[in-house]
Design an enzyme around this catalytic site. Structure first.
Site, PDB file in Angstrom:
ATOM      1  N   TYR A 109      -8.852  15.418  -8.846  1.00  0.00           N
ATOM      2  CA  TYR A 109      -7.655  14.322  -9.418  1.00  0.00           C
ATOM      3  C   TYR A 109      -6.417  15.169  -9.665  1.00  0.00           C
ATOM      4  CZ  TYR A 109      -5.775  10.842 -12.767  1.00  0.00           C
ATOM      5  OH  TYR A 109      -4.859  10.075 -13.250  1.00  0.00           O
TER       6      TYR A 109
ATOM      7  N   ASP B 271       1.012  -1.216   0.230  1.00  0.00           N
ATOM      8  CA  ASP B 271       0.115   0.042   0.136  1.00  0.00           C
ATOM      9  C   ASP B 271       0.815   1.409   0.018  1.00  0.00           C
ATOM     10  OD1 ASP B 271      -1.422   2.342   0.514  1.00  0.00           O
ATOM     11  OD2 ASP B 271      -2.904   1.118   2.347  1.00  0.00           O
TER      12      ASP B 271
HETATM   13  N1  NAP Z   1      -6.053   5.604 -17.161  1.00  0.00           N
HETATM   14  C1  NAP Z   1      -5.917   6.678 -17.859  1.00  0.00           C
HETATM   15  O1  NAP Z   1      -6.588   7.173 -18.856  1.00  0.00           O
HETATM   16  C2  NAP Z   1      -4.899   7.502 -17.190  1.00  0.00           C
HETATM   17  C3  NAP Z   1      -4.653   8.854 -17.745  1.00  0.00           C
HETATM   18  C4  NAP Z   1      -3.695   9.696 -17.256  1.00  0.00           C
HETATM   19  C5  NAP Z   1      -2.817   9.348 -16.245  1.00  0.00           C
HETATM   20  N2  NAP Z   1      -3.073   7.906 -15.820  1.00  0.00           N
HETATM   21  C6  NAP Z   1      -2.216   7.444 -14.748  1.00  0.00           C
HETATM   22  O2  NAP Z   1      -1.513   6.281 -15.089  1.00  0.00           O
HETATM   23  C7  NAP Z   1      -1.271   5.479 -14.038  1.00  0.00           C
HETATM   24  C8  NAP Z   1      -1.883   4.077 -14.239  1.00  0.00           C
HETATM   25  O3  NAP Z   1      -3.279   4.284 -14.246  1.00  0.00           O
HETATM   26  P1  NAP Z   1      -4.101   2.893 -14.712  1.00  0.00           P
HETATM   27  O4  NAP Z   1      -5.162   3.227 -15.814  1.00  0.00           O
HETATM   28  O5  NAP Z   1      -3.242   1.685 -14.708  1.00  0.00           O
HETATM   29  O6  NAP Z   1      -4.787   2.773 -13.361  1.00  0.00           O
HETATM   30  P2  NAP Z   1      -5.728   1.542 -12.763  1.00  0.00           P
HETATM   31  O7  NAP Z   1      -5.974   0.450 -13.899  1.00  0.00           O
HETATM   32  O8  NAP Z   1      -6.744   1.997 -11.993  1.00  0.00           O
HETATM   33  O9  NAP Z   1      -4.544   0.958 -11.562  1.00  0.00           O
HETATM   34  C9  NAP Z   1      -4.340   1.683 -10.510  1.00  0.00           C
HETATM   35  C10 NAP Z   1      -3.847   0.669  -9.583  1.00  0.00           C
HETATM   36  O10 NAP Z   1      -3.478   1.201  -8.333  1.00  0.00           O
HETATM   37  C11 NAP Z   1      -4.140   0.411  -7.242  1.00  0.00           C
HETATM   38  N3  NAP Z   1      -3.943   1.169  -5.927  1.00  0.00           N
HETATM   39  C12 NAP Z   1      -4.790   2.176  -5.737  1.00  0.00           C
HETATM   40  N4  NAP Z   1      -4.475   2.494  -4.391  1.00  0.00           N
HETATM   41  C13 NAP Z   1      -3.505   2.136  -4.049  1.00  0.00           C
HETATM   42  C14 NAP Z   1      -2.625   2.217  -3.060  1.00  0.00           C
HETATM   43  N5  NAP Z   1      -2.816   2.941  -1.734  1.00  0.00           N
HETATM   44  N6  NAP Z   1      -1.398   1.249  -2.794  1.00  0.00           N
HETATM   45  C15 NAP Z   1      -1.268   0.411  -4.051  1.00  0.00           C
HETATM   46  N7  NAP Z   1      -1.750   0.325  -5.123  1.00  0.00           N
HETATM   47  C16 NAP Z   1      -2.890   0.841  -5.170  1.00  0.00           C
HETATM   48  C17 NAP Z   1      -5.147   0.257  -7.803  1.00  0.00           C
HETATM   49  O11 NAP Z   1      -5.750  -1.193  -6.878  1.00  0.00           O
HETATM   50  P3  NAP Z   1      -7.305  -1.326  -6.674  1.00  0.00           P
HETATM   51  O12 NAP Z   1      -8.002  -1.552  -8.049  1.00  0.00           O
HETATM   52  O13 NAP Z   1      -6.979  -2.539  -5.611  1.00  0.00           O
HETATM   53  O14 NAP Z   1      -7.868  -0.282  -5.700  1.00  0.00           O
HETATM   54  C18 NAP Z   1      -5.052  -0.360  -9.230  1.00  0.00           C
HETATM   55  O15 NAP Z   1      -4.633  -1.675  -9.378  1.00  0.00           O
HETATM   56  C19 NAP Z   1      -1.817   6.376 -12.718  1.00  0.00           C
HETATM   57  O16 NAP Z   1      -0.968   6.815 -12.245  1.00  0.00           O
HETATM   58  C20 NAP Z   1      -2.852   7.289 -13.400  1.00  0.00           C
HETATM   59  O17 NAP Z   1      -2.926   8.399 -12.573  1.00  0.00           O
HETATM   60  C21 NAP Z   1      -3.751   7.173 -16.245  1.00  0.00           C
END
Ligand code: NAP
Length: 294
Positions: A127, A38
């Site tokens: 966010y 975490d």
């Molecule tokens: N998706 C987009 O379009 C987008 C756009 C711009 C930037 N980003 C950035 O890209 C990165 C990756 O995004 P993604 O789309 O892969 O997101 P994602 O699929 O939502 O994955 C985020 C992961 O972080 C985990 N998490 C949440 N709280 C946590 C904690 N306290 N400690 C450890 N793990 C934790 C979540 O687990 P749980 O599911 O169990 O909560 C999830 O597995 C992030 O930094 C995001 O801000 C994404």
């Protein structure tokens, strides 16, 4: 002994592809999902550092529920701000490199040309504010070994996302109304994972200066333009996709009208920016269709 790379948020959409990309390298990759580490819990992070002694940490963990963050900003800040702060402190203590993934939402989204890496930030959403706090923690704590890679409009085969949703909807809707007044850069998680790994390697080799990089697909489009391209790749009539406005799809968190990022800084690290979004989408497409229509 090969270098240890610790990937936090390993079960997320990007985390999975970072791990897949690391399998091509001579490194020891440690996949840490939320249960294993975490990021907001210093005890959990300390234990992981003591056990694995990582040389590089790729932080893919985040609170990504953009609309929920408007009413739960403190909870979002814990993951997106405190998390990177805790990781950065551990990296400083252990001499590790930290790659922090961030977002175009740190900008106001009202520009008329692509945002440069050092342009002033000005988030309009909760966010965006929490992600900016994470950036500042990493850059402030690790001026020489902290890397912020901003991305946007991510899609991958590993979990639900806009592109997969549109592939599914094409099969069930005659027409789709999609917003045409937000500009951005669709980005394949596989392409971003590759740049994160190469940036981490360059960081270890001392050939990439610390700081901000923009990890988004080349070119730009709107959600409407992206959906038309998805229909074209499916062999469906793109005219079934009709333009609409953000006002017709009001949501709690404001979306940047213009979230296009410039990619100039990669050249200082000797790494080319991510390819054009259309080319990437075409390469990704078979896996996306297979995931959505198994
Ligand atoms: N998706 C987009 O379009 C987008 C756009 C711009 C930037 N980003 C950035 O890209 C990165 C990756 O995004 P993604 O789309 O892969 O997101 P994602 O699929 O939502 O994955 C985020 C992961 O972080 C985990 N998490 C949440 N709280 C946590 C904690 N306290 N400690 C450890 N793990 C934790 C979540 O687990 P749980 O599911 O169990 O909560 C999830 O597995 C992030 O930094 C995001 O801000 C994404």
């Amino acid at each position: 002994m090969s270098a240890v790379w610790l990937v936090t948020g390993a079960a997320g959409m990007l985390g999975r592809d970072v791990l897949a990309r690391l399998a091509d390298e001579d490194v020891t990759a440690v996949a840490a999902d939320r249960k294993a580490v975490d990021v907001a819990d210093p005890g959990s992070v300390r234990a992981a550092f003591e056990e694995h002694r990582p040389a590089v940490v790729v932080n893919c963990a985040a609170w990504t529920a953009v609309d929920d963050a408007e009413t739960m900003e403190a909870s979002a800040l814990l993951v997106n701000g405190t998390g990177p702060e805790v990781l950065a402190a551990a990296c400083r203590e252990h001499g590790a490199v930290l790659l922090q993934v961030s977002t175009d939402y740190v900008f106001a989204g009202d520009a008329e040309k692509p945002y440069a890496e050092d342009d002033p930030t000005g988030p309009r959403s909760a966010y965006g504010r929490t992600k900016l706090a994470g950036e500042r923690a990493v850059l402030g704590t690790l001026p020489d070994t902290g890397y912020v890679v901003r991305t946007a409009w991510l899609y991958g085969a590993g979990s639900g996302n806009f592109v997969r949703t549109m592939i599914r909807l094409e099969g069930v809707k005659d027409t789709l109304d999609v917003v045409d007044d937000q500009r951005g850069q669709p980005t394949w998680t596989v392409d971003l994972a590759d740049r994160l790994v190469r940036l981490g390697q360059a960081a270890l080799a001392g050939t990439a200066p610390a700081g901000v990089y923009h990890g988004t697909g080349g070119g730009e489009t709107t959600w409407f333009g992206l959906t038309r391209e998805i229909f074209r790749l499916l062999g469906a009539d793109p005219e079934r996709v009709r333009p609409t406005t953000s006002a017709a799809f009001a949501r709690p968190a404001p979306r940047p009208a213009y979230g296009v990022l410039g990619h100039d800084r990669w050249s200082v690290a000797g790494i080319e920016p991510i390819r054009d979004w259309r080319e990437a989408l075409e390469a990704a497409f078979p896996a996306l269709v297979a995931a959505e229509r198994p």
